[in-house]
Design an enzyme around this catalytic site. Structure first.
Site, mmCIF file in Angstrom:
data_model
loop_
_atom_site.group_PDB
_atom_site.id
_atom_site.type_symbol
_atom_site.label_atom_id
_atom_site.label_comp_id
_atom_site.label_asym_id
_atom_site.label_seq_id
_atom_site.Cartn_x
_atom_site.Cartn_y
_atom_site.Cartn_z
ATOM 1 N N SER A 34 0.828 -1.199 0.000
ATOM 2 C CA SER A 34 0.000 0.000 0.000
ATOM 3 C C SER A 34 0.867 1.256 0.000
ATOM 4 O O SER A 34 1.759 1.399 -0.827
ATOM 5 C CB SER A 34 -0.959 -0.043 1.198
ATOM 6 O OG SER A 34 -1.957 0.941 1.111
ATOM 7 N N ASP A 156 -10.408 -4.430 -5.421
ATOM 8 C CA ASP A 156 -9.789 -3.687 -4.326
ATOM 9 C C ASP A 156 -10.389 -2.287 -4.304
ATOM 10 O O ASP A 156 -10.138 -1.481 -5.205
ATOM 11 C CB ASP A 156 -8.269 -3.623 -4.525
ATOM 12 C CG ASP A 156 -7.537 -2.914 -3.388
ATOM 13 O OD1 ASP A 156 -8.200 -2.379 -2.478
ATOM 14 O OD2 ASP A 156 -6.293 -2.895 -3.423
ATOM 15 N N HIS A 184 -7.669 -5.277 -0.054
ATOM 16 C CA HIS A 184 -6.430 -4.499 -0.109
ATOM 17 C C HIS A 184 -5.286 -5.157 0.641
ATOM 18 O O HIS A 184 -4.211 -4.567 0.745
ATOM 19 C CB HIS A 184 -6.704 -3.098 0.465
ATOM 20 C CG HIS A 184 -5.638 -2.098 0.171
ATOM 21 N ND1 HIS A 184 -5.211 -1.800 -1.111
ATOM 22 C CD2 HIS A 184 -4.894 -1.307 1.001
ATOM 23 C CE1 HIS A 184 -4.251 -0.890 -1.063
ATOM 24 N NE2 HIS A 184 -4.042 -0.571 0.205
#
Length: 206
Positions: A34, A156, A184
């Site tokens: 991320s 996602d 995610h």
């Protein structure tokens, strides 16, 4: 920890560089998830001699939509998200974790992430959230000169597929792999597929 240092991704990138220098690490394969993927991009740009390759797991250089760029959220969405976090961190954690995980048929994954959030100091979490959701690192992507794997999930809501395609297109010579995974956090929801993709890319030839 200081709010000033971690008010931008620069502080996190410098942490990565400091660790590499302290341990004299070279030929590093950096795996970042991320927003941490973008911290790795920044670190590699500043200390490229320490790194061999990058693995960017569901990366997002910007979470807020901007013209043709669709980061997944409007500015209003992010304002509401941050206001909710400021007013009730534990409630925000319980609400957001299942959304981030994105596998409602496996509630234990959402519970695991909720518990992780709840162990975090709320004051630190607020600074981190603002740094995460308000950052724009798109301009840094073109500076990457290392072999790079971009891993995205088929579904996602935090970093939609268009984001993975954008990161891939912005990093010369990168490789894009779409995992058959939802949410995610594929390292939790699809650990075998995630690990296989990383090892296939990063393992030295025999």
């Amino acid at each position: 920890w200081s709010e000033e240092r971690y008010g931008s991704l620069d502080g996190y990138a410098q942490d990565v560089i400091d660790i590499c220098e302290e341990l004299d690490l070279r030929d590093v394969t950096f795996v970042g998830h991320s927003v941490s993927a973008m911290a790795g991009v920044l670190a590699a740009a500043r200390a490229e001699e320490r790194f061999a390759r990058l693995v960017l797991l569901v990366p997002s250089p910007r979470y807020i939509d901007d013209g043709d760029y669709k980061g997944g959220f409007t500015a209003e969405d992010i304002d509401e998200l941050l206001e909710s976090l400021d007013s009730n961190y534990l409630g925000w954690s319980a609400t957001m974790a299942p959304i981030i995980i994105g596998n409602p048929e496996r509630p234990e994954l959402g519970e695991e992430l909720t518990n992780s959030f709840c162990r975090t100091d709320p004051d630190i979490a607020r600074v981190f959230a603002r740094t995460t959701f308000l950052t724009d690192s798109r301009a840094e992507l073109a500076s990457v000169r290392l072999p790079t794997l971009v891993l995205e999930c088929a579904q996602d809501v935090i970093a939609p597929q268009g984001v993975g395609a954008y990161v891939h297109a912005s990093i010369p010579g990168s490789r894009l792999v779409t995992l058959d995974a939802t949410g995610h956090c594929p390292q939790l929801s699809a650990p075998e597929a995630t690990a296989e993709a990383i090892v296939t890319f990063a393992a030295p030839p025999r």
